[in-house]
Design an enzyme around this catalytic site. Sequence first.
Site, mmCIF file in Angstrom:
data_model
loop_
_atom_site.group_PDB
_atom_site.id
_atom_site.type_symbol
_atom_site.label_atom_id
_atom_site.label_comp_id
_atom_site.label_asym_id
_atom_site.label_seq_id
_atom_site.Cartn_x
_atom_site.Cartn_y
_atom_site.Cartn_z
ATOM 1 N N ASP A 96 3.447 -12.568 11.087
ATOM 2 C CA ASP A 96 2.833 -13.586 10.248
ATOM 3 C C ASP A 96 3.466 -14.929 10.603
ATOM 4 O O ASP A 96 4.597 -14.997 11.077
ATOM 5 C CB ASP A 96 3.074 -13.230 8.778
ATOM 6 N N GLY A 98 4.326 -17.376 8.580
ATOM 7 C CA GLY A 98 5.247 -17.912 7.593
ATOM 8 C C GLY A 98 4.604 -18.838 6.587
ATOM 9 O O GLY A 98 5.267 -19.306 5.657
ATOM 10 N N PHE A 100 2.442 -18.267 4.158
ATOM 11 C CA PHE A 100 2.458 -17.745 2.786
ATOM 12 C C PHE A 100 3.855 -17.857 2.181
ATOM 13 O O PHE A 100 4.017 -18.228 1.017
ATOM 14 C CB PHE A 100 1.999 -16.286 2.770
ATOM 15 N N ASP A 150 -0.914 -21.607 8.638
ATOM 16 C CA ASP A 150 -1.916 -22.028 7.670
ATOM 17 C C ASP A 150 -1.262 -22.558 6.408
ATOM 18 O O ASP A 150 -0.058 -22.414 6.201
ATOM 19 C CB ASP A 150 -2.855 -20.860 7.329
ATOM 20 N N GLN A 212 -9.281 -19.700 5.047
ATOM 21 C CA GLN A 212 -8.872 -20.019 3.688
ATOM 22 C C GLN A 212 -10.083 -20.482 2.880
ATOM 23 O O GLN A 212 -11.212 -20.258 3.290
ATOM 24 C CB GLN A 212 -7.755 -21.067 3.707
ATOM 25 N N ASP A 289 -2.148 -5.173 5.633
ATOM 26 C CA ASP A 289 -0.705 -5.016 5.436
ATOM 27 C C ASP A 289 -0.396 -5.272 3.976
ATOM 28 O O ASP A 289 -1.119 -6.013 3.303
ATOM 29 C CB ASP A 289 0.095 -5.999 6.312
ATOM 30 N N CYS A 329 3.086 15.420 3.317
ATOM 31 C CA CYS A 329 4.273 14.759 3.869
ATOM 32 C C CYS A 329 5.512 15.635 3.681
ATOM 33 O O CYS A 329 5.531 16.564 2.865
ATOM 34 C CB CYS A 329 4.486 13.387 3.233
ATOM 35 N N HIS A 358 7.209 8.933 1.292
ATOM 36 C CA HIS A 358 5.970 9.488 0.743
ATOM 37 C C HIS A 358 4.889 8.415 0.642
ATOM 38 O O HIS A 358 3.725 8.648 1.022
ATOM 39 C CB HIS A 358 6.213 10.105 -0.633
#
Length: 395
Positions: A96, A98, A100, A150, A212, A289, A329, A358
């Site tokens: 990313d 940065g 945000f 951004d 945006q 993500d 799992c 998990h």
Amino acid sequence: MGEFKPINWQVVAREAEARCGLLQTRRAVIETPVFMPVGTLGTVKGTRFETLEDELDARIILANTYHLYLRPGTEVIRACGGLHRFIGWRRALLTDSGGFQVWSLGALRRITEEGVEFRSHIDGSPCFLSPEIATEAQVFFGAEIIMAFDECPPGEVSRDEARQSLELTSRWAARSRQRFLELQSADVDTGRVNDHLPPTLDGTQAQFGIVQGATYLDLRRESLRRTVEIGFDGYALGGLSVGEEKAAMYEVLAETAPLMPSDKPRYLMGVGTPEDLLHAVACGVDMFDCVLPTRTGRNGLAWTSRGRLNVKNARWTRDRRPLDEACACSVCRRYTRAYLRHLYLAGEMLASILLTHHNLFFFLDTMRRVRQSIRSGRFSRFRQEFLEGFRSGVD
């Protein structure tokens, strides 16, 4: 070495807007829709990379430019041969920009046309990030996919403020792209960048632009058009799940995602719950993500096929069942709810490790099942059945 595109992308199956694809990078072939575990500081908290690679089969993780830029710093990572070598991750990386994180600093930052002046959250020292600096840092980290810098507005923002943010993001996107192309060319001319480049700097990095516009649909469409005109290798929806109503986020997804270029990967940043992921997939999004699996795991919360399970609840004191009887799992195959509750209440670090494992398995496996359902033409039915089970409640 021969020609190699930064990424190769193809859609291999569709059901309505939902799509299943293959995203090829130098280090991994990534099946989409894909959930990317978040490794903000170069580590997915509570999980070894061996586990992520060998047991969970995560093909790509995310790291954050803002945090790594502050500590250990770009030069340290460069000196160690790039971010992959520095952290020991063998598969694909997305970083990313940065933007945000800078937004989240609030009063500690000042936004100008040139960039963002801010105080480090570590020691309070003055810092500065611009489209050029953020792009340079990501390029020299060596991630396969990097993001344009951004300006992220809050969820509840006026139309005028959203317009100003859109305009600034568009100008910063053009500067990010220009600097990226300069650095990927053979003629790099800057005092900070000359030699000893990480081995990935050979034209095999991709850069995504960010759309945006807050919750204003016409501004989202305009931002998308202007970002596509600049020309990126993929496109992301930013500025969602930042305080707006969920219905507003879903409306933006439904109206904007299908308009994004169909021949490029589509990425929804920082979202979200399993319900959010399925909604976004239905709108045509490919990449996701979110910190939820790891953050909630550290706080005693497990995600299951029947919703969220809080291990702190006294009702699990003698419960010999796994967290999720439908889960395959290694945690659910071995440990009970009673034992996990005991570990958490005793302050044992193993509780966070096991719950995180998990949760990551659940998110990654859910995306695997989503891909299977799209390929078999039954995504709509899968989504309905998944949500019915998820909302039924843990017994």
